[in-house]
Design a protein around this motif. Structure first.
Motif, short mmCIF file in Angstrom:
data_model
loop_
_atom_site.label_atom_id
_atom_site.label_comp_id
_atom_site.label_asym_id
_atom_site.label_seq_id
_atom_site.Cartn_x
_atom_site.Cartn_y
_atom_site.Cartn_z
N ASP A 97 0.87 -1.19 0.00
CA ASP A 97 0.00 0.00 0.00
C ASP A 97 0.90 1.23 0.00
OD1 ASP A 97 -2.11 -1.72 0.27
OD2 ASP A 97 -2.50 -1.26 2.36
N ILE A 98 0.53 2.22 -0.76
CA ILE A 98 1.32 3.45 -0.82
C ILE A 98 0.55 4.55 -0.09
CG2 ILE A 98 2.31 5.21 -2.32
CD1 ILE A 98 2.93 2.99 -4.32
N ASP A 99 1.18 5.08 0.95
CA ASP A 99 0.59 6.17 1.73
C ASP A 99 1.28 7.47 1.37
OD1 ASP A 99 -0.88 4.26 3.20
OD2 ASP A 99 0.76 4.00 4.62
N PHE A 100 0.48 8.50 1.08
CA PHE A 100 1.05 9.82 0.82
C PHE A 100 0.10 10.90 1.29
CE2 PHE A 100 -1.05 8.39 -3.04
CZ PHE A 100 -1.76 9.49 -3.49
N LEU A 101 0.67 12.08 1.50
CA LEU A 101 -0.12 13.21 1.99
C LEU A 101 -0.95 13.83 0.89
CD1 LEU A 101 2.55 14.92 4.25
CD2 LEU A 101 0.51 13.68 5.00
N ASP A 102 -2.16 14.19 1.21
CA ASP A 102 -3.03 14.90 0.27
C ASP A 102 -2.60 16.36 0.24
OD1 ASP A 102 -5.01 16.12 -1.20
OD2 ASP A 102 -6.67 15.32 -0.01
N MET A 103 -2.05 16.76 -0.88
CA MET A 103 -1.56 18.13 -1.04
C MET A 103 -2.53 18.94 -1.90
SD MET A 103 1.13 17.83 0.80
CE MET A 103 1.90 19.39 0.52
N ASP A 104 -3.81 18.68 -1.73
CA ASP A 104 -4.86 19.36 -2.51
C ASP A 104 -4.62 19.21 -4.01
OD1 ASP A 104 -6.34 20.25 -0.32
OD2 ASP A 104 -5.03 21.98 -0.05
N TYR A 105 -4.44 17.97 -4.42
CA TYR A 105 -4.17 17.68 -5.82
C TYR A 105 -5.39 18.01 -6.67
CZ TYR A 105 -0.23 15.07 -3.95
OH TYR A 105 0.91 14.72 -3.30
N ASP A 106 -5.12 18.45 -7.87
CA ASP A 106 -6.16 18.67 -8.86
C ASP A 106 -6.76 17.32 -9.23
OD1 ASP A 106 -6.83 18.99 -12.03
OD2 ASP A 106 -7.15 20.86 -10.92
N ALA A 107 -8.04 17.28 -9.51
CA ALA A 107 -8.73 16.03 -9.84
C ALA A 107 -8.10 15.34 -11.05
CB ALA A 107 -10.20 16.30 -10.09
N SER A 108 -7.50 16.09 -11.95
CA SER A 108 -6.90 15.50 -13.15
C SER A 108 -5.72 14.59 -12.82
CB SER A 108 -6.45 16.61 -14.11
OG SER A 108 -5.42 17.38 -13.52
N ILE A 109 -5.13 14.74 -11.65
CA ILE A 109 -3.99 13.91 -11.25
C ILE A 109 -4.47 12.52 -10.80
CG2 ILE A 109 -2.01 13.79 -9.67
CD1 ILE A 109 -1.80 16.00 -11.77
N GLY A 110 -5.75 12.39 -10.55
CA GLY A 110 -6.31 11.12 -10.08
C GLY A 110 -5.97 9.95 -10.97
N ARG A 111 -5.90 10.16 -12.26
CA ARG A 111 -5.58 9.04 -13.16
C ARG A 111 -4.16 8.54 -12.95
NH1 ARG A 111 -5.78 11.37 -19.25
NH2 ARG A 111 -3.69 12.24 -19.28
N LEU A 112 -3.27 9.40 -12.49
CA LEU A 112 -1.91 8.95 -12.14
C LEU A 112 -1.97 8.07 -10.89
CD1 LEU A 112 0.45 12.05 -12.53
CD2 LEU A 112 0.25 10.06 -14.02
N PHE A 113 -2.74 8.51 -9.90
CA PHE A 113 -2.81 7.77 -8.64
C PHE A 113 -3.45 6.39 -8.82
CE2 PHE A 113 -2.90 12.13 -6.40
CZ PHE A 113 -1.51 12.20 -6.46
#
Length: 169
Positions: A50-66
């Motif tokens: 599992d990869i844990d990372f901080l939510d840095m108020d990412y733009d919704a368009s970055i979701g496809r990377l995640f």
């Protein structure tokens, strides 16, 4: 087995970065913590993918990377017991454009927030190469944070007391 987990985690991050390059997607900084951050940085040797990372108020368009990361947890800073200046201590992951791993000390602070048996085990290992004076200073910073859930802060203060007693920090 643990080195295999590190390979899997690194492959997932590489896939995400390759996709971003292929699609010409500029992505903002990603700050890893938790077990995956510890494994990738070599702080701990255990099993998790599992990869844990901080939510840095990412733009919704970055979701496809995640989504490429498969299983991930994006942790809200409002609910995370780390100091707000964590970026100053974060370590850039070699070979990646914008991926960082939180310092041992910041990861210890995040683990004090929950302070489960597994967290206590991890902390005892992480402390071997950590700066106790810095940890003590950071505990005070988190304890005085105003932009954190009151309930999270309350639990953190209680756990920090237990942590200080147990580990003499």
């Amino acid at each position: 087995m643990c080195s295999k987990n590190k390979e899997i985690l690194m492959e997932l991050l590489n896939d995400m970065e390759s996709f971003a390059e292929m699609k010409n997607i500029e992505y903002p900084s990603i700050y890893l913590l938790g077990g995956s951050g510890c494994i990738i940085a070599g702080y701990l040797n255990r099993a998790t993918t599992d990869i844990d990372f901080l939510d840095m108020d990412y733009d919704a368009s970055i979701g496809r990377l995640f989504r490429i990361l498969d299983r991930f947890d994006m942790l809200d800073i409002y609910l995370t017991t780390i100091p707000l200046d964590f970026k100053e201590r974060a370590i850039k992951l070699e070979g990646f454009k914008n991926i960082y791993i939180l310092s041992r000390e910041d990861i210890i602070l995040s683990k004090i927030g929950r302070y489960s048996e597994k967290d206590i085990e991890d902390i005892s290992i992480l402390l071997k190469d950590a700066n106790n004076n810095l940890i003590s200073k950071l505990i005070e910073e988190v304890s005085s944070r105003e932009n954190i859930s009151e309930r999270v802060k309350e639990v953190f203060v209680k756990n920090a007391k237990l942590f200080r007693e147990r580990f003499n920090v």
